[in-house]
Design a protein around this motif. Structure first.
Motif, PDB file in Angstrom:
ATOM      1  N   GLU A  89      12.442 -22.630  10.283  1.00  0.00           N
ATOM      2  CA  GLU A  89      12.478 -21.614  10.259  1.00  0.00           C
ATOM      3  C   GLU A  89      12.317 -20.079   9.082  1.00  0.00           C
ATOM      4  OE1 GLU A  89      17.202 -20.899  10.167  1.00  0.00           O
ATOM      5  OE2 GLU A  89      17.306 -19.377  12.151  1.00  0.00           O
TER       6      GLU A  89
ATOM      7  N   ARG B 125      19.386 -12.985  15.770  1.00  0.00           N
ATOM      8  CA  ARG B 125      18.401 -14.726  15.619  1.00  0.00           C
ATOM      9  C   ARG B 125      19.462 -15.719  15.075  1.00  0.00           C
ATOM     10  NH1 ARG B 125      13.989 -17.261  14.675  1.00  0.00           N
ATOM     11  NH2 ARG B 125      14.287 -19.000  13.645  1.00  0.00           N
TER      12      ARG B 125
ATOM     13  N   ARG C 210      20.545 -18.063  17.702  1.00  0.00           N
ATOM     14  CA  ARG C 210      19.761 -19.508  17.238  1.00  0.00           C
ATOM     15  C   ARG C 210      21.590 -20.574  17.478  1.00  0.00           C
ATOM     16  NH1 ARG C 210      14.812 -20.938  16.297  1.00  0.00           N
ATOM     17  NH2 ARG C 210      15.255 -23.358  16.384  1.00  0.00           N
ATOM     18  N   HIS C 211      22.474 -20.081  15.981  1.00  0.00           N
ATOM     19  CA  HIS C 211      23.021 -21.110  15.186  1.00  0.00           C
ATOM     20  C   HIS C 211      24.894 -20.589  15.232  1.00  0.00           C
ATOM     21  CE1 HIS C 211      19.762 -21.622  12.261  1.00  0.00           C
ATOM     22  NE2 HIS C 211      20.011 -19.792  12.107  1.00  0.00           N
TER      23      HIS C 211
ATOM     24  N   LYS D  66      13.666  -7.132   4.517  1.00  0.00           N
ATOM     25  CA  LYS D  66      13.347  -7.916   4.760  1.00  0.00           C
ATOM     26  C   LYS D  66      11.829  -8.689   4.427  1.00  0.00           C
ATOM     27  CE  LYS D  66      12.447 -10.093   9.523  1.00  0.00           C
ATOM     28  NZ  LYS D  66      12.234 -10.904  10.051  1.00  0.00           N
TER      29      LYS D  66
ATOM     30  N   LEU E 115      22.976 -10.895  -0.009  1.00  0.00           N
ATOM     31  CA  LEU E 115      24.234 -11.277   1.878  1.00  0.00           C
ATOM     32  C   LEU E 115      25.411 -11.114   1.260  1.00  0.00           C
ATOM     33  CD1 LEU E 115      23.698 -15.788   0.867  1.00  0.00           C
ATOM     34  CD2 LEU E 115      22.965 -13.852   2.981  1.00  0.00           C
TER      35      LEU E 115
ATOM     36  N   ARG F  32      12.597 -10.113   0.759  1.00  0.00           N
ATOM     37  CA  ARG F  32      13.407 -11.366   0.972  1.00  0.00           C
ATOM     38  C   ARG F  32      12.196 -12.519   0.772  1.00  0.00           C
ATOM     39  NH1 ARG F  32      18.092 -11.896   2.110  1.00  0.00           N
ATOM     40  NH2 ARG F  32      19.307  -9.206   2.763  1.00  0.00           N
TER      41      ARG F  32
ATOM     42  N   PHE G 236      21.930 -23.451  -1.634  1.00  0.00           N
ATOM     43  CA  PHE G 236      22.930 -24.185  -1.383  1.00  0.00           C
ATOM     44  C   PHE G 236      23.862 -25.539  -1.626  1.00  0.00           C
ATOM     45  CE2 PHE G 236      21.397 -20.859   1.571  1.00  0.00           C
ATOM     46  CZ  PHE G 236      22.513 -20.028   1.645  1.00  0.00           C
TER      47      PHE G 236
ATOM     48  N   ASP H 184      20.123 -10.627  13.165  1.00  0.00           N
ATOM     49  CA  ASP H 184      21.496 -10.431  14.024  1.00  0.00           C
ATOM     50  C   ASP H 184      21.604 -10.936  15.721  1.00  0.00           C
ATOM     51  OD1 ASP H 184      22.391  -9.146  11.709  1.00  0.00           O
ATOM     52  OD2 ASP H 184      23.754  -7.901  12.921  1.00  0.00           O
TER      53      ASP H 184
ATOM     54  N   ILE I 147      11.163 -16.297  11.206  1.00  0.00           N
ATOM     55  CA  ILE I 147      11.717 -15.685  10.798  1.00  0.00           C
ATOM     56  C   ILE I 147      10.685 -14.388  10.796  1.00  0.00           C
ATOM     57  CG2 ILE I 147      13.184 -14.258   9.027  1.00  0.00           C
ATOM     58  CD1 ILE I 147      14.981 -16.956   9.531  1.00  0.00           C
TER      59      ILE I 147
ATOM     60  N   ASN J 160      21.930 -26.690   9.662  1.00  0.00           N
ATOM     61  CA  ASN J 160      22.720 -26.370  10.997  1.00  0.00           C
ATOM     62  C   ASN J 160      22.265 -28.040  11.348  1.00  0.00           C
ATOM     63  OD1 ASN J 160      22.484 -25.903  13.616  1.00  0.00           O
ATOM     64  ND2 ASN J 160      21.704 -23.972  13.304  1.00  0.00           N
TER      65      ASN J 160
ATOM     66  N   LEU K 125      24.660 -18.601   6.299  1.00  0.00           N
ATOM     67  CA  LEU K 125      23.517 -17.681   5.216  1.00  0.00           C
ATOM     68  C   LEU K 125      22.414 -18.038   4.727  1.00  0.00           C
ATOM     69  CD1 LEU K 125      26.972 -18.302   3.072  1.00  0.00           C
ATOM     70  CD2 LEU K 125      26.148 -16.455   4.114  1.00  0.00           C
ATOM     71  N   ALA K 126      21.742 -19.007   4.899  1.00  0.00           N
ATOM     72  CA  ALA K 126      20.606 -19.660   4.681  1.00  0.00           C
ATOM     73  C   ALA K 126      19.948 -18.755   5.547  1.00  0.00           C
ATOM     74  CB  ALA K 126      20.343 -21.255   4.515  1.00  0.00           C
ATOM     75  N   ALA K 127      19.910 -19.156   6.858  1.00  0.00           N
ATOM     76  CA  ALA K 127      18.780 -17.713   7.585  1.00  0.00           C
ATOM     77  C   ALA K 127      19.204 -16.604   7.235  1.00  0.00           C
ATOM     78  CB  ALA K 127      19.354 -18.859   9.351  1.00  0.00           C
ATOM     79  N   LEU K 128      20.298 -15.909   7.315  1.00  0.00           N
ATOM     80  CA  LEU K 128      20.604 -14.788   6.416  1.00  0.00           C
ATOM     81  C   LEU K 128      19.312 -13.921   5.411  1.00  0.00           C
ATOM     82  CD1 LEU K 128      24.771 -13.901   7.314  1.00  0.00           C
ATOM     83  CD2 LEU K 128      22.218 -13.093   8.321  1.00  0.00           C
ATOM     84  N   SER K 129      19.747 -15.540   4.491  1.00  0.00           N
ATOM     85  CA  SER K 129      18.997 -14.905   3.391  1.00  0.00           C
ATOM     86  C   SER K 129      17.376 -14.669   3.588  1.00  0.00           C
ATOM     87  CB  SER K 129      19.435 -15.853   2.099  1.00  0.00           C
ATOM     88  OG  SER K 129      18.795 -17.259   2.277  1.00  0.00           O
ATOM     89  N   PHE K 130      16.850 -15.027   4.641  1.00  0.00           N
ATOM     90  CA  PHE K 130      15.225 -15.549   4.745  1.00  0.00           C
ATOM     91  C   PHE K 130      15.752 -14.212   5.828  1.00  0.00           C
ATOM     92  CE2 PHE K 130      16.086 -20.142   4.080  1.00  0.00           C
ATOM     93  CZ  PHE K 130      15.070 -19.316   3.214  1.00  0.00           C
ATOM     94  N   GLY K 131      16.440 -12.818   5.590  1.00  0.00           N
ATOM     95  CA  GLY K 131      15.933 -11.760   6.574  1.00  0.00           C
ATOM     96  C   GLY K 131      16.059 -12.177   8.221  1.00  0.00           C
ATOM     97  N   ALA K 132      16.757 -12.633   8.609  1.00  0.00           N
ATOM     98  CA  ALA K 132      17.029 -13.665   9.438  1.00  0.00           C
ATOM     99  C   ALA K 132      17.897 -12.550   9.984  1.00  0.00           C
ATOM    100  CB  ALA K 132      17.759 -14.104  10.371  1.00  0.00           C
TER     101      ALA K 132
END
Lengths: 377, 346
Positions: free
Chosen positions: B135, A281, A285-286, B106, B71, B109, B116, A279, B139, B124, A270-277
C-alpha cells in the motif's frame, strides 16, 4: 532427481487462504432458512423480472370475454374417474344471478381444456429484443375457444396469473433499483459526513433528521405531485424509484456515518494516512469496504420495505399508474368492498408480496449472521 | 566543534511542539477549554539513534509521535526534519514539516513511517498481506508491478516471514507475526525515521524480545532512526540510545540512557525507575509509590505539574514552572531542585 527431492519437500503445499467473503459464504451456506430465502428471491427475480413473457400464458393486456372470471382449478381426473396425465381445467359458464343481479360463473364440467406446455401463443420479444412466441404453458393453441385462468380474471377479462407475473417485474425491480440508489446516496453521504465531520457532518445530519421526522405519506404525495402527468409511464417509474431512495437514504447514511466514525480511528487507517494516502483512497479503500458488510445487511433488510412502500403508494394512487402494472397497481382493483365480496381472487398479489418480504427478511437475517457486523471481526 | 558535529547529525528536531485538543460543550459547540496533550515539547533525534519516549498513560507520548508525522496538526511549534526527498539531487536539507504544503509533505512522508501498538487493529482485515505491505508504494505511485512484488518479498524475508504467506489475510497470523507485517509495511518506502508507538506492549513477553531484536537488526541494516514510544522502562533501556521522559504533555528529562538510568535528575524519573523489576531476588526493592493520579491535562496544577505527587516538593514548585535546562552536558531536566537532590537510579 533424487537430489531435488528434499528441495521439493520444502516447497509449501498449496496455500488455501480464506478471504473474508469466502468465510462469509461458508457461514451463510449453513443457514438453511437463509438459503431458502435466497432461492425464493432469486427465482422470483428469474421468473418475473427476466422471463415474465415466457412464464405468463397471456400477454399483459390480453383481454378475454370472461370478465371477473373465477380461478380455474387444475384437474387430473375427469368426472368419469379417468386419470389424465395432461392436466386440464373445466370451462366456465356465464350466468346471471337473479338475486344479486350480477354475472357469476359456474364450472362446466362438460368442457375440458387441456394445458399444453411450451406452446406457441401470443408473440412477444424476450428482453425487448428476441422475437418469440413460446410460453411455458397455455391452452391448446389450435382451439381458439380454449382458455386457462389459474387465478381468475380482472374487471376487463385479463388473466390475473399473467398480470401478477408482469406486476412482479416492476415491484421487485423497484425494490432493487431503489435500494441501489439508497445505498449509493446513503453510503457516500454517510461516509463523507463521518469522515470529514464539522460543517459537512452537521448539514448531512440535519437533513437526515428532517427526512426522518417528516411524515412519509405527505412527503411522498408532495414529491409525487411534482412528477409531470404527461411524462411517459417509464419515467414516472424511475422518478418514483428516485423518490423512494431520496426519502430513505437517511437511515443508512446515519449507520454508515457511525461505522466510519469508529473505523477511521483504527490504526490501519492512521497507517494509510501516515504514508500520505488521499482522502479518497482512505474512504474507498479502507472505510467503505470496512462498512460494506454492514451496508449490505441493512440494504437487504430494507428492500422489503421499499417493495411495500411501492405497493402502498400505488394502491393509494400516488405511485405507478396503469398501464404500468405492479402488485400495488393490481391491488388498486380491490380498493372497494364490492370487489373483495365478489372477486376475492383479485387479492392474489397479496401472498406474493408477503412471500417476497418474508424471503428477503430470511435472506437478510442470514446475511447478517454470516457477516456478523456486530462481532469482533 | 563538538557542538557543530552534534548539530550536523541531527535528523529530526522538534521545538516547542504543542497540541491542544479543544473541549467543546453545549449546543453551539463552544470551546470551554483545552486538553494540553502536548505542551511545549522540544527534542531531537540524531541519525541512526533511538530516542526512547517514556511516561505513564495519557502523558502525551502517542500524541507527540502522531504530531511529528502530522497525523495530527500541531497547535504550535516547529518540526525540523532532514530530508533528501525534496532536493532533486538527493542532498539532505533541513525543512520545517509544518511549513510544507500537502504535496511536498507527501513526498517527505516517504522518509518517515510509523509502527503501531495494536497488531490486530493496525492491519486492514480485508486486505492480503501483499496488499498491506504494497500500500505505501501504491500511495506513492509505484504501481503494482513486478518490482513492487520483489520489494514485498524482500521485506517479508527481512522481517522473518515466509514470502509465500503474502496472499494470506491478517487473521491467519499470530500477534507477533502481525507486528512483523506492520514493521515490513513501515519499511516499504525505505524510511529514515520510524516512529514506533508502543510496538511491543500488546505482545507476549516471549515475543517482545524477538520483535525488539528484529527492530535493532533492521536499524543496523537500513540505518534507521527510531522514536521508540513505550511505557515499559526495561524495554526502552534495551533499545534506546537516549531517553526522554514525559509528564502531562511536557518533557521533564532527557539524557543518554546510561545517565538517565544510573543518575536520574528528575524525581518523576526516579519514581518510574523504582518500578522497574530487578532480576535479583535478594535485592530489597524500595519502590516509590506516587500519590494520586497523573494530573489532568485539561486542568493541570500550578507551577511544576509534578509537585502534587513529588516527595521532594518545596513551596517554589507550587508557584513557578521549572525551566528546562541542560544541567550536565546533554542531560536536560525541568526541576527546581535538580542537582541538589541525590536521586536513585538502577
Amino acid at each position: 532427481m533424487t537430489a531435488n527431492e528434499p528441495n521439493e519437500a520444502k516447497q509449501p503445499k498449496k496455500q488455501i487462504s480464506q478471504s473474508y467473503w469466502n468465510l462469509v459464504w461458508w457461514r451463510f451456506k449453513k443457514n438453511k432458512l437463509a438459503i431458502a430465502g435466497a432461492i425464493i428471491v432469486l427465482s422470483f427475480y428469474f421468473v418475473c423480472a427476466l422471463f415474465a413473457e415466457f412464464f405468463a400464458p397471456y400477454l399483459l393486456e390480453h383481454k378475454s370475454d370472461y370478465l371477473e372470471a373465477r380461478p380455474q382449478w387444475i384437474h387430473f381426473v375427469d368426472p368419469e374417474g379417468h386419470f389424465h396425465l395432461r392436466p386440464f381445467v373445466y370451462g366456465l359458464e356465464k350466468k346471471i344471478d337473479p338475486m344479486l343481479r350480477k354475472r357469476t360463473y359456474i364450472v362446466d364440467t362438460s368442457k375440458r381444456y387441456s394445458i399444453y406446455f411450451f406452446v406457441h401463443g401470443e408473440p412477444y420479444k424476450l428482453f425487448g429484443l428476441i422475437p418469440m412466441d413460446i410460453h411455458l404453458f397455455g391452452p391448446d393453441p389450435k382451439d381458439p375457444e380454449a382458455y386457462v385462468f389459474l387465478f381468475g380474471t380482472d374487471r376487463l377479462g385479463r388473466d390475473m396469473f399473467s398480470r401478477i407475473i408482469y406486476g412482479g417485474r416492476l415491484s421487485l425491480l423497484i425494490g432493487l433499483l431503489g435500494q441501489i440508489m439508497t445505498i449509493f446516496l446513503g453510503t457516500v453521504l454517510g461516509a463523507i459526513s463521518g469522515y470529514y465531520g464539522g460543517a459537512v457532518d452537521m448539514f448531512v445530519q440535519r437533513v437526515t433528521e428532517f427526512l426522518a421526522a417528516f411524515p412519509d405519506i405527505p412527503l411522498f404525495m408532495a414529491l409525487a405531485a411534482i412528477i409531470p402527468p404527461q411524462w411517459s409511464p417509464i419515467w414516472v417509474y424511475f422518478m418514483l424509484t428516485l423518490i423512494l431512495a431520496i426519502v430513505r437514504w437517511g437511515g443508512l447514511a446515519r449507520q454508515v456515518r457511525g461505522m466510519v466514525l469508529s473505523l477511521r480511528e483504527r490504526e490501519y487507517v492512521l497507517a494509510a494516512l501516515s504514508f500520505g494516502a488521499s482522502d479518497r483512497r482512505v474512504l474507498f479503500r479502507h472505510l467503505i469496504p470496512g462498512a460494506m458488510s454492514h451496508i449490505i445487511v441493512i440494504a437487504t433488510l430494507a428492500i422489503p420495505s421499499m417493495i411495500l412502500a411501492e405497493t402502498a403508494l400505488s394502491w393509494l394512487g400516488l405511485g405507478l399508474r396503469p398501464p404500468l402494472t405492479s402488485w400495488g397497481v393490481l391491488l388498486q382493483e380491490v380498493s372497494n368492498v364490492r370487489a373483495i365480496r365478489f372477486a376475492p381472487w383479485l387479492l392474489t398479489p397479496v401472498p406474493f408480496v408477503i412471500t417476497t418480504v418474508l424471503a428477503y427478511n430470511m435472506l437478510g437475517d442470514g446475511l447478517r449472521d454470516a457477516l456478523d457486523p456486530y462481532g469482533s471481526r | 566543534m563538538a557542538e557543530q558535529e552534534r548539530r550536523d547529525n541531527i535528523l529530526l528536531e522538534v521545538r516547542g511542539l504543542k497540541k491542544y485538543f479543544p473541549i467543546q460543550r453545549g449546543l453551539l459547540r463552544r470551546t470551554v477549554g483545552y486538553v494540553r496533550a502536548v505542551d511545549d515539547v522540544s527534542l531531537y533525534v540524531r541519525e541512526g539513534e533511538t530516542l526512547g519516549l517514556v511516561g505513564e498513560s495519557g502523558c502525551g507520548k502517542t500524541t507527540t509521535g502522531r504530531c511529528i508525522i502530522r497525523l495530527y496538526e500541531p497547535t504550535a511549534g516547529q518540526i525540523h526534519f532532514k530530508t533528501t526527498a525534496l532536493s532533486p539531487n538527493g542532498d539532505p536539507q533541513m525543512v520545517d514539516l509544518l511549513s510544507l504544503d500537502k504535496e511536498r509533505m507527501k513526498t517527505v512522508r516517504r522518509e518517515m513511517a510509523m509502527i503501531f501498538q495494536d497488531p490486530i487493529n493496525s492491519l486492514n482485515p480485508r486486505m492480503t498481506v501483499f496488499d498491506i505491505i504494497a500500500e505505501p508504494m501504491e500511495i506513492h505511485g509505484m504501481g503494482r508491478g513486478p518490482e513492487v512484488e520483489e520489494t514485498v518479498v524482500r521485506l517479508l524475508e527481512h522481517v522473518g516471514l515466509r514470502p509465500e504467506h503474502m496472499l494470506r489475510y491478517p487473521h491467519e497470523f499470530s500477534g507477533g507475526q502481525r507486528q512483523r507485517i506492520g514493521i515490513a509495511r513501515a519499511l516499504a518506502l525505505n524510511p529514515r525515521l520510524v516512529i514506533c508507538d508502543e510496538p511491543v506492549s500488546a505482545l507476549d513477553v516471549s515475543i517482545q524480545a524477538q520483535t525488539l531484536n528484529l527492530l535493532l537488526d533492521l536499524q543496523k541494516d537500513f540505518g534507521l532512526s527510531y522514536i521508540f514510544i513505550a511505557h515499559d522502562l526495561s524495554v526502552v533501556q534495551h533499545v534506546s540510545d537516549r531517553v526522554a521522559v514525559m509528564y502531562v504533555g511536557k518533557v521533564v528529562e532527557v539524557a543518554d540512557v546510561e545517565h538517565l538510568y544510573s543518575r536520574p535528575l528528575h524525581p518523576y524519573t526516579e519514581a518510574l525507575l523504582s518500578a522497574v523489576p530487578k532480576p535479583d531476588p535478594l535485592y530489597k526493592s524500595e519502590r516509590i509509590l506516587m500519590q494520586g493520579d497523573v494530573a489532568d491535562p485539561a486542568n493541570p496544577p500550578s507551577g511544576c505539574y509534578f509537585h502534587p505527587r513529588c516527595r521532594y516538593a518545596q513551596p517554589i514548585c507550587e508557584r513557578e514552572a521549572p525551566e528546562f535546562r541542560e544541567l550536565e552536558p546533554d542531560h536536560w531536566v525541568a526541576c527546581h531542585r535538580a542537582g541538589e537532590l541525590h536521586l536513585k537510579g538502577v
